[in-house]
Write a protein that holds these residues in place. Sequence first.
Motif, PDB file in Angstrom:
ATOM      1  N   ARG A 122       0.827  -1.209   0.000  1.00 54.94           N
ATOM      2  CA  ARG A 122       0.000   0.000   0.000  1.00 54.94           C
ATOM      3  C   ARG A 122       0.861   1.258   0.000  1.00 54.94           C
ATOM      4  NH1 ARG A 122      -1.858   3.658   3.611  1.00 54.94           N
ATOM      5  NH2 ARG A 122      -4.000   4.461   3.365  1.00 54.94           N
ATOM      6  N   SER A 123       1.845   1.324   0.889  1.00 56.53           N
ATOM      7  CA  SER A 123       2.698   2.510   0.989  1.00 56.53           C
ATOM      8  C   SER A 123       3.494   2.743  -0.281  1.00 56.53           C
ATOM      9  CB  SER A 123       3.650   2.370   2.179  1.00 56.53           C
ATOM     10  OG  SER A 123       2.923   2.315   3.397  1.00 56.53           O
ATOM     11  N   LEU A 124       3.982   1.667  -0.880  1.00 57.36           N
ATOM     12  CA  LEU A 124       4.773   1.799  -2.106  1.00 57.36           C
ATOM     13  C   LEU A 124       3.909   2.268  -3.280  1.00 57.36           C
ATOM     14  CD1 LEU A 124       7.023  -1.363  -1.726  1.00 57.36           C
ATOM     15  CD2 LEU A 124       7.790   1.027  -1.700  1.00 57.36           C
ATOM     16  N   ILE A 125       2.677   1.766  -3.361  1.00 60.75           N
ATOM     17  CA  ILE A 125       1.777   2.221  -4.425  1.00 60.75           C
ATOM     18  C   ILE A 125       1.474   3.702  -4.251  1.00 60.75           C
ATOM     19  CG2 ILE A 125      -0.596   2.058  -5.290  1.00 60.75           C
ATOM     20  CD1 ILE A 125      -0.447  -0.962  -4.847  1.00 60.75           C
ATOM     21  N   GLY A 177      -9.160   0.096  -1.522  1.00 60.35           N
ATOM     22  CA  GLY A 177      -9.211   0.600  -2.883  1.00 60.35           C
ATOM     23  C   GLY A 177      -9.587   2.066  -2.982  1.00 60.35           C
ATOM     24  N   PRO A 178     -10.641   2.549  -2.262  1.00 58.81           N
ATOM     25  CA  PRO A 178     -11.049   3.952  -2.385  1.00 58.81           C
ATOM     26  C   PRO A 178      -9.911   4.949  -2.176  1.00 58.81           C
ATOM     27  CG  PRO A 178     -12.736   2.722  -1.241  1.00 58.81           C
ATOM     28  CD  PRO A 178     -11.584   1.772  -1.434  1.00 58.81           C
ATOM     29  N   THR A 179      -9.038   4.688  -1.202  1.00 56.73           N
ATOM     30  CA  THR A 179      -7.905   5.592  -0.968  1.00 56.73           C
ATOM     31  C   THR A 179      -6.983   5.634  -2.168  1.00 56.73           C
ATOM     32  OG1 THR A 179      -7.961   5.158   1.411  1.00 56.73           O
ATOM     33  CG2 THR A 179      -5.919   6.062   0.525  1.00 56.73           C
ATOM     34  N   LEU A 180      -6.697   4.457  -2.728  1.00 56.41           N
ATOM     35  CA  LEU A 180      -5.805   4.382  -3.884  1.00 56.41           C
ATOM     36  C   LEU A 180      -6.429   5.059  -5.103  1.00 56.41           C
ATOM     37  CD1 LEU A 180      -4.553   0.686  -3.519  1.00 56.41           C
ATOM     38  CD2 LEU A 180      -3.557   2.770  -2.578  1.00 56.41           C
ATOM     39  N   TYR A 181      -7.740   4.840  -5.318  1.00 54.10           N
ATOM     40  CA  TYR A 181      -8.416   5.469  -6.455  1.00 54.10           C
ATOM     41  C   TYR A 181      -8.379   6.990  -6.332  1.00 54.10           C
ATOM     42  CZ  TYR A 181     -10.533   0.766  -6.716  1.00 54.10           C
ATOM     43  OH  TYR A 181     -10.749  -0.584  -6.766  1.00 54.10           O
TER      44      TYR A 181
END
Length: 438
Positions: free
Chosen positions: A88-91, A113-117
Amino acid sequence: MTQMRTLKVALLGCGNVGAQVARILIDDADALASRTGARLELSGIAVRTPDARRDVELPADLLTTDAESLVKDADLVIELMGGIEPARSLILTAIRHGASVVTGNKALLAQDGPTLYEEADKAGVQLSYEAAVAGAIPILRPIRDSLSGDRITRVLGIVNGTTNFILDQMDSTGAQFADALAEAQRLGYAEADPTADVEGLDAAAKAAILASLSFHTRFALEDVYCEGITGVTAADIAAAKDAGFVIKLLAIAEKLSDSEGNEGVSVRVHPTLLPREHPLAAVHGAFNAVFIEAENAGELMFYGQGAGGTPTASAVLGDLVSAARRIVLGGPGRTETTTGHVPALPIDAAVTSYYIGLDVADQPGVLARIAQLFAEHGVSIETMRQTVHREPSSPATSAELRIVTHRASEAALAATVQAVKGLDVITSVTSVLRVEGV
Protein backbone atom coordinates in the motif's frame (compact mmCIF):
# COMPACT_ATOMS: atom_id res chain seq x y z
CA MET A 1 14.05 9.60 -37.64
CA THR A 2 12.49 10.51 -34.27
CA GLN A 3 13.93 8.53 -31.39
CA MET A 4 11.35 6.46 -29.51
CA ARG A 5 10.58 7.54 -25.98
CA THR A 6 11.65 5.29 -23.10
CA LEU A 7 9.45 4.66 -20.07
CA LYS A 8 10.98 3.25 -16.90
CA VAL A 9 9.11 0.27 -15.41
CA ALA A 10 9.64 -0.73 -11.77
CA LEU A 11 8.57 -4.23 -10.75
CA LEU A 12 7.73 -4.93 -7.10
CA GLY A 13 7.90 -8.65 -6.39
CA CYS A 14 9.46 -11.48 -8.33
CA GLY A 15 7.43 -14.54 -7.43
CA ASN A 16 5.73 -16.83 -9.92
CA VAL A 17 3.86 -14.03 -11.70
CA GLY A 18 6.51 -11.34 -11.27
CA ALA A 19 9.24 -13.52 -12.78
CA GLN A 20 7.09 -14.14 -15.86
CA VAL A 21 6.30 -10.43 -16.20
CA ALA A 22 10.04 -9.64 -16.07
CA ARG A 23 10.77 -12.31 -18.69
CA ILE A 24 8.16 -10.94 -21.09
CA LEU A 25 9.36 -7.36 -20.64
CA ILE A 26 12.89 -8.43 -21.53
CA ASP A 27 12.18 -11.01 -24.25
CA ASP A 28 9.35 -9.14 -26.00
CA ALA A 29 10.75 -5.63 -25.65
CA ASP A 30 10.55 -4.83 -29.37
CA ALA A 31 7.00 -6.10 -29.79
CA LEU A 32 5.83 -4.20 -26.71
CA ALA A 33 7.50 -1.02 -27.98
CA SER A 34 5.69 -1.26 -31.32
CA ARG A 35 2.33 -1.67 -29.55
CA THR A 36 2.97 1.03 -27.00
CA GLY A 37 4.83 3.71 -28.93
CA ALA A 38 7.57 3.75 -26.29
CA ARG A 39 10.25 1.40 -25.11
CA LEU A 40 9.36 -0.19 -21.76
CA GLU A 41 12.64 -0.39 -19.88
CA LEU A 42 12.63 -2.66 -16.83
CA SER A 43 14.56 -0.38 -14.49
CA GLY A 44 14.63 -2.69 -11.50
CA ILE A 45 12.92 -5.49 -9.55
CA ALA A 46 12.35 -5.07 -5.83
CA VAL A 47 12.82 -8.34 -3.94
CA ARG A 48 13.42 -9.43 -0.36
CA THR A 49 16.30 -11.77 -1.22
CA PRO A 50 18.26 -10.95 -4.38
CA ASP A 51 20.16 -14.26 -4.44
CA ALA A 52 17.06 -16.48 -4.01
CA ARG A 53 16.54 -19.17 -6.63
CA ARG A 54 13.94 -18.28 -9.30
CA ASP A 55 12.28 -20.14 -12.15
CA VAL A 56 13.35 -17.43 -14.61
CA GLU A 57 16.99 -16.38 -14.99
CA LEU A 58 17.15 -12.60 -14.68
CA PRO A 59 20.05 -10.11 -14.81
CA ALA A 60 21.40 -9.78 -11.27
CA ASP A 61 21.86 -6.00 -11.62
CA LEU A 62 18.08 -5.56 -11.90
CA LEU A 63 17.42 -6.99 -8.43
CA THR A 64 17.27 -4.61 -5.47
CA THR A 65 15.95 -4.44 -1.94
CA ASP A 66 15.42 -0.66 -2.16
CA ALA A 67 11.82 -0.64 -3.38
CA GLU A 68 11.12 2.97 -2.37
CA SER A 69 13.94 4.47 -4.45
CA LEU A 70 12.89 2.29 -7.37
CA VAL A 71 9.28 3.52 -7.45
CA LYS A 72 10.27 7.19 -7.03
CA ASP A 73 12.22 7.04 -10.28
CA ALA A 74 9.68 5.11 -12.39
CA ASP A 75 7.08 6.08 -14.99
CA LEU A 76 5.17 2.83 -14.46
CA VAL A 77 5.07 0.58 -11.41
CA ILE A 78 3.91 -3.03 -11.33
CA GLU A 79 3.01 -4.22 -7.82
CA LEU A 80 2.96 -8.01 -7.41
CA MET A 81 4.10 -8.31 -3.80
CA GLY A 82 0.68 -9.07 -2.37
CA GLY A 83 -0.50 -8.30 1.14
CA ILE A 84 -1.38 -4.90 2.56
CA GLU A 85 1.97 -3.47 3.65
CA PRO A 86 4.43 -2.45 2.33
CA ALA A 87 2.47 -2.75 -0.95
CA ARG A 88 0.00 0.00 0.00
CA SER A 89 2.70 2.51 0.99
CA LEU A 90 4.77 1.80 -2.11
CA ILE A 91 1.78 2.22 -4.42
CA LEU A 92 0.91 5.54 -2.78
CA THR A 93 4.54 6.67 -3.11
CA ALA A 94 4.56 5.74 -6.79
CA ILE A 95 1.27 7.57 -7.46
CA ARG A 96 2.40 10.71 -5.62
CA HIS A 97 5.59 10.73 -7.72
CA GLY A 98 3.55 10.63 -10.92
CA ALA A 99 3.79 6.95 -11.83
CA SER A 100 0.87 4.93 -13.16
CA VAL A 101 0.40 1.65 -11.29
CA VAL A 102 -0.58 -1.87 -12.34
CA THR A 103 -1.43 -4.24 -9.50
CA GLY A 104 -2.84 -7.71 -8.99
CA ASN A 105 -3.42 -7.16 -5.27
CA LYS A 106 -7.12 -7.98 -4.77
CA ALA A 107 -6.84 -8.01 -0.96
CA LEU A 108 -5.48 -4.46 -0.90
CA LEU A 109 -8.03 -3.19 -3.43
CA ALA A 110 -10.92 -4.77 -1.52
CA GLN A 111 -9.70 -3.33 1.78
CA ASP A 112 -8.40 0.10 0.79
CA GLY A 113 -9.21 0.60 -2.88
CA PRO A 114 -11.05 3.95 -2.38
CA THR A 115 -7.90 5.59 -0.97
CA LEU A 116 -5.81 4.38 -3.88
CA TYR A 117 -8.42 5.47 -6.46
CA GLU A 118 -8.68 8.94 -4.93
CA GLU A 119 -4.90 9.40 -4.88
CA ALA A 120 -4.62 8.24 -8.51
CA ASP A 121 -7.40 10.65 -9.54
CA LYS A 122 -5.69 13.49 -7.69
CA ALA A 123 -2.34 12.76 -9.36
CA GLY A 124 -3.87 12.23 -12.82
CA VAL A 125 -2.31 8.78 -13.19
CA GLN A 126 -3.75 5.40 -14.04
CA LEU A 127 -4.43 2.62 -11.54
CA SER A 128 -5.11 -0.69 -13.31
CA TYR A 129 -5.84 -4.10 -11.80
CA GLU A 130 -7.07 -6.60 -14.41
CA ALA A 131 -4.87 -9.31 -12.88
CA ALA A 132 -6.64 -8.97 -9.52
CA VAL A 133 -9.65 -11.00 -10.68
CA ALA A 134 -9.71 -14.28 -12.62
CA GLY A 135 -6.09 -14.39 -13.79
CA ALA A 136 -5.77 -14.27 -17.56
CA ILE A 137 -9.48 -13.67 -18.21
CA PRO A 138 -10.09 -10.14 -19.52
CA ILE A 139 -13.11 -9.35 -17.37
CA LEU A 140 -12.60 -5.99 -15.62
CA ARG A 141 -11.98 -3.93 -18.77
CA PRO A 142 -15.07 -5.38 -20.54
CA ILE A 143 -17.20 -4.53 -17.50
CA ARG A 144 -15.72 -1.05 -17.16
CA ASP A 145 -15.57 -0.18 -20.87
CA SER A 146 -17.50 -2.51 -23.17
CA LEU A 147 -20.58 -2.66 -20.92
CA SER A 148 -20.42 0.95 -19.71
CA GLY A 149 -23.44 1.85 -21.84
CA ASP A 150 -25.52 -1.02 -20.46
CA ARG A 151 -26.97 -1.90 -17.07
CA ILE A 152 -25.50 -4.99 -15.44
CA THR A 153 -28.06 -6.69 -13.24
CA ARG A 154 -26.16 -9.74 -12.05
CA VAL A 155 -22.67 -11.26 -11.95
CA LEU A 156 -21.95 -14.90 -11.09
CA GLY A 157 -18.34 -15.97 -10.97
CA ILE A 158 -16.07 -18.92 -10.31
CA VAL A 159 -13.11 -16.76 -9.38
CA ASN A 160 -10.96 -19.08 -7.28
CA GLY A 161 -9.18 -21.91 -9.07
CA THR A 162 -8.19 -23.76 -5.90
CA THR A 163 -11.74 -24.27 -4.66
CA ASN A 164 -13.02 -25.08 -8.14
CA PHE A 165 -10.35 -27.80 -8.46
CA ILE A 166 -11.25 -29.25 -5.04
CA LEU A 167 -15.01 -29.31 -5.71
CA ASP A 168 -14.44 -30.70 -9.21
CA GLN A 169 -12.31 -33.50 -7.78
CA MET A 170 -14.97 -34.32 -5.21
CA ASP A 171 -17.62 -34.36 -7.95
CA SER A 172 -15.68 -36.43 -10.48
CA THR A 173 -13.92 -38.92 -8.17
CA GLY A 174 -16.09 -39.01 -5.03
CA ALA A 175 -13.12 -37.82 -2.93
CA GLN A 176 -13.56 -36.37 0.53
CA PHE A 177 -12.71 -32.68 1.00
CA ALA A 178 -9.41 -33.39 2.81
CA ASP A 179 -8.20 -35.74 0.06
CA ALA A 180 -9.14 -33.30 -2.72
CA LEU A 181 -7.35 -30.49 -0.88
CA ALA A 182 -4.23 -32.63 -0.48
CA GLU A 183 -4.24 -33.34 -4.23
CA ALA A 184 -4.61 -29.62 -4.96
CA GLN A 185 -1.61 -28.91 -2.74
CA ARG A 186 0.41 -31.67 -4.40
CA LEU A 187 -0.25 -30.17 -7.84
CA GLY A 188 0.52 -26.63 -6.69
CA TYR A 189 -3.05 -25.34 -6.98
CA ALA A 190 -3.32 -24.77 -3.23
CA GLU A 191 -0.92 -23.13 -0.79
CA ALA A 192 0.46 -24.92 2.26
CA ASP A 193 -1.96 -22.70 4.21
CA PRO A 194 -5.08 -22.74 2.03
CA THR A 195 -7.27 -20.72 4.41
CA ALA A 196 -7.79 -17.71 2.14
CA ASP A 197 -8.99 -19.98 -0.65
CA VAL A 198 -11.10 -22.62 1.10
CA GLU A 199 -12.75 -20.13 3.50
CA GLY A 200 -13.79 -17.99 0.53
CA LEU A 201 -11.74 -14.91 1.50
CA ASP A 202 -9.89 -14.71 -1.82
CA ALA A 203 -13.15 -14.97 -3.75
CA ALA A 204 -14.78 -12.38 -1.48
CA ALA A 205 -12.07 -9.80 -2.26
CA LYS A 206 -12.63 -10.41 -5.97
CA ALA A 207 -16.41 -10.21 -5.52
CA ALA A 208 -16.01 -6.72 -4.00
CA ILE A 209 -14.01 -5.59 -7.04
CA LEU A 210 -16.50 -7.07 -9.51
CA ALA A 211 -19.43 -5.48 -7.69
CA SER A 212 -17.72 -2.09 -7.55
CA LEU A 213 -17.16 -2.02 -11.31
CA SER A 214 -20.50 -3.57 -12.24
CA PHE A 215 -22.65 -1.25 -10.13
CA HIS A 216 -20.49 1.91 -10.12
CA THR A 217 -20.31 1.95 -6.34
CA ARG A 218 -17.41 1.28 -4.01
CA PHE A 219 -17.84 -2.01 -2.18
CA ALA A 220 -15.32 -3.23 0.37
CA LEU A 221 -14.55 -6.66 1.77
CA GLU A 222 -16.81 -6.08 4.77
CA ASP A 223 -19.77 -5.64 2.39
CA VAL A 224 -19.39 -9.23 1.17
CA TYR A 225 -21.13 -12.16 2.88
CA CYS A 226 -18.57 -14.95 2.86
CA GLU A 227 -18.90 -18.70 3.37
CA GLY A 228 -16.21 -21.19 2.32
CA ILE A 229 -16.26 -24.82 1.21
CA THR A 230 -14.83 -26.57 4.26
CA GLY A 231 -18.30 -27.74 5.27
CA VAL A 232 -19.09 -29.33 1.91
CA THR A 233 -19.01 -33.12 2.28
CA ALA A 234 -18.74 -35.96 -0.19
CA ALA A 235 -22.36 -36.80 0.75
CA ASP A 236 -23.43 -33.26 -0.27
CA ILE A 237 -21.65 -33.65 -3.60
CA ALA A 238 -23.22 -37.08 -4.21
CA ALA A 239 -26.71 -35.89 -3.30
CA ALA A 240 -26.36 -32.86 -5.56
CA LYS A 241 -25.14 -35.06 -8.40
CA ASP A 242 -28.04 -37.43 -7.94
CA ALA A 243 -30.45 -34.47 -8.18
CA GLY A 244 -28.81 -33.14 -11.37
CA PHE A 245 -26.68 -30.42 -9.76
CA VAL A 246 -23.01 -29.60 -9.30
CA ILE A 247 -21.61 -27.60 -6.37
CA LYS A 248 -19.43 -24.56 -7.11
CA LEU A 249 -18.08 -21.76 -4.93
CA LEU A 250 -19.69 -18.70 -6.52
CA ALA A 251 -19.06 -15.00 -6.13
CA ILE A 252 -22.41 -13.31 -6.73
CA ALA A 253 -23.26 -9.63 -7.07
CA GLU A 254 -26.78 -8.61 -8.02
CA LYS A 255 -29.05 -5.61 -7.86
CA LEU A 256 -32.11 -6.18 -5.65
CA SER A 257 -34.79 -4.34 -3.74
CA ASP A 258 -35.24 -4.91 -0.02
CA SER A 259 -38.56 -5.53 1.74
CA GLU A 260 -39.31 -1.79 1.74
CA GLY A 261 -38.59 -1.37 -1.96
CA ASN A 262 -35.17 0.28 -1.51
CA GLU A 263 -32.68 -0.65 -4.22
CA GLY A 264 -29.34 -2.13 -3.24
CA VAL A 265 -26.73 -4.69 -4.20
CA SER A 266 -26.22 -8.10 -2.63
CA VAL A 267 -22.59 -9.24 -2.74
CA ARG A 268 -21.89 -12.72 -1.46
CA VAL A 269 -19.64 -15.79 -1.75
CA HIS A 270 -20.83 -19.27 -0.84
CA PRO A 271 -21.06 -22.88 -2.08
CA THR A 272 -23.90 -23.04 -4.60
CA LEU A 273 -25.76 -25.78 -6.44
CA LEU A 274 -26.01 -25.21 -10.19
CA PRO A 275 -27.98 -27.32 -12.68
CA ARG A 276 -25.54 -29.36 -14.73
CA GLU A 277 -26.75 -27.67 -17.92
CA HIS A 278 -25.76 -24.21 -16.61
CA PRO A 279 -22.65 -22.84 -18.43
CA LEU A 280 -20.73 -22.40 -15.16
CA ALA A 281 -21.31 -26.07 -14.27
CA ALA A 282 -18.97 -27.05 -17.10
CA VAL A 283 -16.00 -25.13 -15.65
CA HIS A 284 -13.59 -27.83 -14.49
CA GLY A 285 -10.23 -28.04 -12.74
CA ALA A 286 -8.55 -24.80 -11.73
CA PHE A 287 -10.24 -22.76 -14.45
CA ASN A 288 -12.31 -19.63 -13.75
CA ALA A 289 -15.38 -18.16 -15.43
CA VAL A 290 -17.55 -15.10 -14.94
CA PHE A 291 -21.20 -15.06 -16.09
CA ILE A 292 -22.78 -11.63 -16.57
CA GLU A 293 -26.40 -10.68 -17.06
CA ALA A 294 -27.09 -7.23 -18.52
CA GLU A 295 -30.30 -5.52 -19.59
CA ASN A 296 -29.34 -5.11 -23.25
CA ALA A 297 -26.40 -7.44 -23.86
CA GLY A 298 -28.22 -10.35 -22.20
CA GLU A 299 -26.06 -13.21 -20.93
CA LEU A 300 -22.28 -13.19 -21.39
CA MET A 301 -19.62 -15.59 -20.13
CA PHE A 302 -15.87 -15.10 -19.86
CA TYR A 303 -13.77 -18.26 -19.37
CA GLY A 304 -10.09 -19.07 -19.00
CA GLN A 305 -7.18 -19.85 -16.72
CA GLY A 306 -7.70 -18.17 -13.39
CA ALA A 307 -4.21 -18.51 -11.97
CA GLY A 308 -0.62 -19.33 -12.85
CA GLY A 309 2.43 -17.24 -13.61
CA THR A 310 2.16 -16.93 -17.38
CA PRO A 311 -1.63 -16.46 -17.66
CA THR A 312 -1.70 -13.82 -14.92
CA ALA A 313 1.34 -12.10 -16.44
CA SER A 314 -0.72 -11.72 -19.62
CA ALA A 315 -3.30 -9.65 -17.72
CA VAL A 316 -0.56 -7.55 -16.10
CA LEU A 317 1.08 -6.79 -19.45
CA GLY A 318 -2.28 -5.84 -20.96
CA ASP A 319 -2.73 -3.22 -18.24
CA LEU A 320 0.87 -2.07 -18.61
CA VAL A 321 0.57 -1.49 -22.36
CA SER A 322 -2.69 0.40 -21.85
CA ALA A 323 -1.17 2.65 -19.16
CA ALA A 324 1.98 3.23 -21.25
CA ARG A 325 -0.07 4.23 -24.31
CA ARG A 326 -1.95 6.75 -22.17
CA ILE A 327 1.36 8.31 -21.14
CA VAL A 328 2.54 8.42 -24.77
CA LEU A 329 -0.69 9.87 -26.14
CA GLY A 330 -1.52 12.06 -23.13
CA GLY A 331 -4.77 12.45 -21.25
CA PRO A 332 -5.97 11.76 -17.72
CA GLY A 333 -5.55 8.40 -16.03
CA ARG A 334 -8.45 5.96 -15.91
CA THR A 335 -9.10 4.44 -12.50
CA GLU A 336 -12.71 3.66 -11.63
CA THR A 337 -16.24 4.57 -12.71
CA THR A 338 -18.14 5.14 -9.47
CA THR A 339 -21.01 7.52 -10.16
CA GLY A 340 -23.17 7.16 -7.06
CA HIS A 341 -23.88 5.06 -4.03
CA VAL A 342 -26.03 1.94 -4.07
CA PRO A 343 -26.04 0.40 -0.58
CA ALA A 344 -24.79 -3.10 0.08
CA LEU A 345 -27.68 -5.26 1.24
CA PRO A 346 -27.27 -7.83 4.03
CA ILE A 347 -27.47 -11.53 3.18
CA ASP A 348 -31.06 -11.61 4.51
CA ALA A 349 -32.16 -9.52 1.52
CA ALA A 350 -30.64 -11.89 -1.07
CA VAL A 351 -33.09 -13.79 -3.23
CA THR A 352 -32.15 -17.39 -3.92
CA SER A 353 -33.33 -20.99 -3.73
CA TYR A 354 -32.36 -23.59 -1.15
CA TYR A 355 -31.47 -27.25 -1.36
CA ILE A 356 -32.33 -28.86 1.97
CA GLY A 357 -31.48 -32.41 3.00
CA LEU A 358 -33.52 -33.91 5.85
CA ASP A 359 -33.52 -37.22 7.71
CA VAL A 360 -37.09 -37.82 8.85
CA ALA A 361 -39.26 -40.48 10.43
CA ASP A 362 -41.04 -42.52 7.76
CA GLN A 363 -44.60 -42.23 8.98
CA PRO A 364 -47.93 -40.87 7.71
CA GLY A 365 -48.35 -37.11 7.66
CA VAL A 366 -44.65 -36.14 7.72
CA LEU A 367 -44.58 -34.71 4.21
CA ALA A 368 -47.80 -32.77 4.82
CA ARG A 369 -46.41 -31.20 8.04
CA ILE A 370 -43.21 -30.15 6.30
CA ALA A 371 -45.07 -28.72 3.31
CA GLN A 372 -47.41 -26.79 5.62
CA LEU A 373 -44.47 -25.32 7.53
CA PHE A 374 -42.87 -24.13 4.29
CA ALA A 375 -46.17 -22.54 3.21
CA GLU A 376 -46.54 -20.75 6.55
CA HIS A 377 -43.17 -19.07 5.95
CA GLY A 378 -44.03 -18.06 2.39
CA VAL A 379 -41.57 -20.50 0.79
CA SER A 380 -42.72 -22.61 -2.13
CA ILE A 381 -41.33 -26.12 -2.72
CA GLU A 382 -40.24 -26.76 -6.29
CA THR A 383 -39.24 -30.42 -5.98
CA MET A 384 -39.23 -32.99 -3.17
CA ARG A 385 -37.59 -36.40 -3.42
CA GLN A 386 -37.86 -39.13 -0.80
CA THR A 387 -35.64 -42.14 -0.26
CA VAL A 388 -36.77 -44.67 2.36
CA HIS A 389 -34.14 -46.46 4.47
CA ARG A 390 -35.09 -49.77 6.08
CA GLU A 391 -32.88 -51.32 8.72
CA PRO A 392 -32.92 -55.16 8.53
CA SER A 393 -32.56 -55.48 12.31
CA SER A 394 -35.38 -53.10 13.15
CA PRO A 395 -38.98 -52.65 12.01
CA ALA A 396 -38.57 -48.84 12.21
CA THR A 397 -37.82 -46.99 9.01
CA SER A 398 -36.50 -43.54 8.22
CA ALA A 399 -36.46 -41.49 5.08
CA GLU A 400 -34.20 -38.94 3.47
CA LEU A 401 -35.93 -35.94 1.94
CA ARG A 402 -34.25 -33.67 -0.59
CA ILE A 403 -36.11 -30.44 -1.12
CA VAL A 404 -35.41 -27.69 -3.65
CA THR A 405 -37.34 -24.48 -3.06
CA HIS A 406 -38.46 -21.78 -5.42
CA ARG A 407 -36.64 -18.45 -5.12
CA ALA A 408 -37.39 -16.51 -1.96
CA SER A 409 -35.63 -14.09 0.35
CA GLU A 410 -32.73 -15.46 2.34
CA ALA A 411 -34.49 -14.33 5.52
CA ALA A 412 -37.62 -16.37 4.73
CA LEU A 413 -35.58 -19.43 3.76
CA ALA A 414 -33.40 -19.28 6.87
CA ALA A 415 -36.48 -18.92 9.10
CA THR A 416 -38.05 -21.93 7.37
CA VAL A 417 -35.01 -24.11 7.98
CA GLN A 418 -34.93 -23.05 11.62
CA ALA A 419 -38.61 -23.96 12.02
CA VAL A 420 -38.13 -27.32 10.29
CA LYS A 421 -35.38 -28.21 12.78
CA GLY A 422 -37.96 -27.91 15.56
CA LEU A 423 -40.31 -30.55 14.16
CA ASP A 424 -40.37 -33.73 16.24
CA VAL A 425 -40.42 -35.88 13.06
CA ILE A 426 -37.08 -34.46 11.88
CA THR A 427 -34.08 -36.57 12.89
CA SER A 428 -31.53 -34.16 11.43
CA VAL A 429 -30.99 -31.49 8.82
CA THR A 430 -28.16 -33.02 6.80
CA SER A 431 -27.43 -30.12 4.46
CA VAL A 432 -28.54 -26.62 3.53
CA LEU A 433 -27.08 -25.16 0.36
CA ARG A 434 -28.11 -22.31 -1.88
CA VAL A 435 -29.19 -22.95 -5.45
CA GLU A 436 -28.84 -20.73 -8.52
CA GLY A 437 -29.87 -21.15 -12.13
CA VAL A 438 -33.22 -22.86 -11.56
